[in-house]
Design a protein around this motif. Structure first.
Motif, mmCIF file in Angstrom:
data_model
loop_
_atom_site.group_PDB
_atom_site.id
_atom_site.type_symbol
_atom_site.label_atom_id
_atom_site.label_comp_id
_atom_site.label_asym_id
_atom_site.label_seq_id
_atom_site.Cartn_x
_atom_site.Cartn_y
_atom_site.Cartn_z
ATOM 1 N N ALA A 99 6.338 -1.568 2.600
ATOM 2 C CA ALA A 99 6.372 -2.727 1.709
ATOM 3 C C ALA A 99 6.676 -2.291 0.282
ATOM 4 O O ALA A 99 6.088 -1.321 -0.215
ATOM 5 N N GLY A 100 7.590 -2.987 -0.358
ATOM 6 C CA GLY A 100 7.880 -2.807 -1.775
ATOM 7 C C GLY A 100 7.948 -1.372 -2.225
ATOM 8 O O GLY A 100 8.765 -0.597 -1.755
ATOM 9 N N ASP A 101 7.048 -1.012 -3.134
ATOM 10 C CA ASP A 101 7.053 0.334 -3.696
ATOM 11 C C ASP A 101 6.065 1.271 -2.990
ATOM 12 O O ASP A 101 5.719 2.322 -3.508
ATOM 13 N N GLN A 102 5.623 0.892 -1.799
ATOM 14 C CA GLN A 102 4.696 1.724 -1.026
ATOM 15 C C GLN A 102 5.351 3.069 -0.707
ATOM 16 O O GLN A 102 6.487 3.128 -0.245
ATOM 17 N N LYS A 103 4.635 4.140 -0.962
ATOM 18 C CA LYS A 103 5.138 5.470 -0.640
ATOM 19 C C LYS A 103 4.990 5.716 0.858
ATOM 20 O O LYS A 103 4.042 5.251 1.487
ATOM 21 N N LEU A 104 5.938 6.449 1.401
ATOM 22 C CA LEU A 104 5.947 6.723 2.838
ATOM 23 C C LEU A 104 4.615 7.294 3.307
ATOM 24 O O LEU A 104 4.048 6.839 4.302
ATOM 25 N N ALA A 105 4.091 8.279 2.604
ATOM 26 C CA ALA A 105 2.857 8.934 3.026
ATOM 27 C C ALA A 105 1.632 8.037 2.906
ATOM 28 O O ALA A 105 0.581 8.341 3.454
ATOM 29 N N GLN A 106 1.754 6.899 2.212
ATOM 30 C CA GLN A 106 0.626 5.981 2.060
ATOM 31 C C GLN A 106 0.589 4.892 3.134
ATOM 32 O O GLN A 106 -0.349 4.108 3.181
#
Length: 77
Positions: free
Chosen positions: A35-42
């Motif tokens: 979603a949006g600016d979510q980082k891959l590792a998060q």
């Protein structure tokens, strides 16, 4: 001489302990999105070990970072 290792998505999924056949990768990408600016590792769908591997691949600019970036892009479509 280029001595770096070039990994593909199949290698990355195997490294993450996931099914690494093309069909399994396609299914994973179809079911999971960032979603949006979510980082891959998060992303919530990773285990702690997978999350750490992905984070370190980018932070360390390892030979995995290109394919990790590719996965990030695929999960945003």
């Amino acid at each position: 001489m280029d001595t770096s290792t070039h990994h593909n998505l199949n290698d990355l999924f195997a490294q993450l302990g996931l099914a690494s056949e093309d069909a399994a990768i396609d299914e994973f990408i179809a079911r999971h999105h960032l979603a949006g600016d979510q980082k891959l590792a998060q992303a919530p769908f990773w285990s702690d070990g997978q999350r750490e591997f992905l984070k370190e691949a980018i932070l360390d600019d390892s030979d995995w970072c290109e394919v990790v970036d590719e996965l990030d892009t695929l999960l945003r479509h």
